[in-house]
Design an enzyme around this catalytic site. Sequence first.
Site: not given
Ligand code: C5P
Length: 411
Positions: A212, A280, A290, A309-310, A328, A342, A346
């Site tokens: 991205n 995501d 390749k 999801d970190i 964020f 969110k 989270k």
């Molecule tokens: O779910 P979304 O991408 O909208 O959430 C954004 C927040 O979650 C940001 O703080 C991003 O760094 C964190 N995030 C993460 N790991 C993911 C997706 C998002 O840490 N796989």
Amino acid sequence: MLKGKRILLIVAGGIAAFKSLELIRRLRERGASVRCVLTESGAKFVTPLSLQALSEDRVYSDMFSLTDESEMGHIQLSRDADLLVVAPATADIMARMASGMADDLAATVLLATDKPVLAAPAMNVRMWTHAATVANVQTLKQRGVHFVGPNDGAMACNEFGPGRMSEPSEIADAIEGLLVPAAAERPLAGKRAVVTSGPTREAIDPVRYISNHSSGKQGHAIASALAALGADVTLVSGPVAIADPVGVATVHVDSADQMLAACLAAGRIDLAVCAAAVADWKAARPAGSKIKKKAGAPPPGIELAPNPDILATLSKPGPQRPALVVGFAAETENLVANAIDKRQRKGCDWIVANDVSPAVGTFGSERNTVHLVSASGVEDWPTLTKGEVAMRLAGRIALHFGLPPKAEAAE
Ligand code: C5P
């Protein structure tokens, strides 16, 4: 205490130059990197080889060297440091500094710099007390040049009095005094932080990836701001085109899996700020070679799998959970409502919500308009530079830990 600080040491021609060799060692022991400029007369007292061996960097002497200029122009040399230190600062180099001369590399660098300068004078007592030197020192002080020493004592020329260059440890202390803010300005000292920043890259095959537009500017600025307030920061950065922040341990990763592993490898932390734009999804089964385009064949389907999801992982309750986890939310619509939702989904403590709709467009820009969403409500912040958002957030974090930084107190 000088971890990550870059010192440009200018060694001029005086017998005290031998102490500059020891100064390099003292500075490097304290974590600084040292790059040296040696004047022609300085080279009569110490050799470029000694400076090079101790600094483990090349030594610059010649203003008109094509190789030096193409590798590191004299302007860049003068700006690529946190502090310029002139040691020994002889009567001659101080006279040249005071009169704005640019007749060799050292004088030119001192004239061109936008960084603070510290001088450690060293000369015979009569030279030091001569009206010309007194006037030059006064001029330099008025222009903001800092001084350490000289000390009183026996001199190489068998005279006695002021003129001996300060000892290397005294000069290193003075450097620390200039570069390391006082404890009151380091409210996050002793706190360990992890910041994620930038995009992630998810391999489709060895040459293609999903990613991205995240520039990493906001996350990197937050890492710098936390470090400036004294936190011990590990920045886990996806692939970005910007430099690693000074004074921060940066770990470079590509994928979300690697980013999570690097965050967990940081061990016990007090706070986490997840500013990375983590992809995501990743390719469920990245190809080992390749993927070939075949004439007439339909494009290959790429099966996606969710990434870890970190933010949610770091927010999980338990003894290892950081005391504060900040996420964020980049949204294009219903910004605040989505951010509130969110935060709960989270399990993090705060969400910094920013509008990334095309009309506002934060990606890669220098400015950001954010809202801080916490359990106690929503704060709308004015449009600020990403650096200002970072400092304000770091200030809020310091307040959360019960230690108001100066800027916050003054707000
Ligand atoms: O779910 P979304 O991408 O909208 O959430 C954004 C927040 O979650 C940001 O703080 C991003 O760094 C964190 N995030 C993460 N790991 C993911 C997706 C998002 O840490 N796989």
